[in-house]
Design an enzyme around this catalytic site. Structure first.
Site, mmCIF file in Angstrom:
data_model
loop_
_atom_site.group_PDB
_atom_site.id
_atom_site.type_symbol
_atom_site.label_atom_id
_atom_site.label_comp_id
_atom_site.label_asym_id
_atom_site.label_seq_id
_atom_site.Cartn_x
_atom_site.Cartn_y
_atom_site.Cartn_z
ATOM 1 C CB CYS A 136 -0.939 0.009 1.210
ATOM 2 S SG CYS A 136 -1.933 1.508 1.363
ATOM 3 N N GLY A 151 -1.742 2.285 -6.962
ATOM 4 C CA GLY A 151 -2.562 2.503 -8.152
ATOM 5 C C GLY A 151 -2.048 3.670 -8.976
ATOM 6 C CG HIS A 196 -2.264 -1.860 -9.473
ATOM 7 N ND1 HIS A 196 -3.116 -1.006 -8.805
ATOM 8 C CD2 HIS A 196 -1.274 -2.153 -8.587
ATOM 9 C CE1 HIS A 196 -2.662 -0.782 -7.593
ATOM 10 N NE2 HIS A 196 -1.540 -1.466 -7.434
ATOM 11 C CB CYS A 204 -5.020 3.710 -4.843
ATOM 12 S SG CYS A 204 -4.219 2.085 -4.939
ATOM 13 C CD GLU A 222 -6.977 1.062 -2.546
ATOM 14 O OE1 GLU A 222 -6.301 0.180 -1.964
ATOM 15 O OE2 GLU A 222 -6.979 2.258 -2.197
#
Length: 291
Positions: free
Chosen positions: A77, A236, A174, A233, A224
């Site tokens: 994260c 992301g 992703h 994110c 997510e």
């Protein structure tokens, strides 16, 4: 868990992506999925997109564990990594401005640039479908710049039965959908939920909706896995940026604008080069949660 009936926590956010941060360096916390879900619950708990846990490490300065709001542990994260670095510095757990942090995805290197502002070396991006993981066999492909896109069948309820996507791993999976205008709420919710659990992604996937404004600025919304759409994110933003860079659409440094704020992503474009992410990390409040 020790005999106490309360659990000390810090609430933080990175560009609106919010976290409950716990210190487990002593190794005394019994963090079950049910407790994680209670902490993250926005009505009956503290409320968070993820729960972040600081632990001791034999490989780095610290170990960093991440749990989604559904109670499941995940590999990485990015916004949380910045908050992690700010937290350990604020709590006096380190005096270093740059630390090494062990994650399930490998070692990362957050650096405190100034108070509440952190740069994280996220390591290289992975585009090999097997490393995402993404089952690409049998799908039509095309080259856009240096990126391989895949024609993915979908049943989204959004008037789509297939779309071209890019995939990447930033330590977590992703998929990125390129749009010619900002994503609508309906598209993010319907298509995001569909792609998150698409059978081509055996570990589920984080879904990015990317709109390129110009070569130095993009808009991004991310659905997510295990959470739903978040205000920001970090991984992301990294994945969307490197995919846009490989497609030749954006420069080596780009501002990724999300609803919760802006992150700056840098990447040289070389296969083994590291992706750098810079952005805010802020403490909101501290408290104790009754167990």
């Amino acid at each position: 868990m020790n005999s106490s009936t309360t659990l000390k926590f810090t609430k933080m956010h990175g560009a609106g992506n919010d976290f409950v941060v716990l210190n487990n360096c002593a190794g005394q916390l019994d963090l079950t999925p049910s407790l994680i879900k209670r902490l993250a619950d926005r009505h009956f708990g503290i409320g968070a997109d993820q729960v972040l846990v600081v632990e001791s490490s034999t490989l780095a300065d610290f170990k960093y564990r991440i749990f989604n709001a559904d109670g499941q542990e995940v590999q990485q994260c990015g916004n949380g990594a910045r908050c992690f670095a700010q937290y350990v510095f604020d709590k006096g757990l380190t005096q270093k401005n740059q630390i090494t942090v062990e994650t399930l995805a490998g070692i990362i290197h957050p650096e405190l640039i100034k108070h509440n502002w952190v740069k994280v070396n996220m390591g290289p991006a992975q585009f090999d479908p097997a490393k995402v993981p993404f089952v690409s066999e049998g799908l039509a492909t095309r080259k856009v710049g240096g990126l391989t896109q895949y024609k993915l069948p979908v049943d989204s309820g959004a008037d789509l039965d297939e779309l071209w996507v890019g995939v990447a791993s930033m330590g977590n999976p992703h998929v990125v959908v390129l749009l010619d205008q900002p994503a609508s709420n309906a598209l993010v919710q319907h298509l995001g939920a569909t792609l998150e659990s698409h059978p081509r992604f055996p570990a589920r996937v984080n879904v990015g909706f990317l709109h390129v404004v110009d070569r130095s600025r993009v808009h991004l919304r991310v659905y997510e896995r295990g959470v739903g759409e978040t205000l920001a994110c970090g991984t992301g933003a990294c994945a969307a940026a490197v995919i846009g860079m490989k497609m030749g659409l954006i420069a080596e440094q780009v501002d990724v604008v999300k609803a919760g704020g802006t992150l700056t992503i840098e990447w040289s474009g070389q296969p083994e080069s590291d992706v750098l992410m810079t952005g805010p990390a802020q403490t909101v409040f501290e408290g104790e949660f009754y167990i």
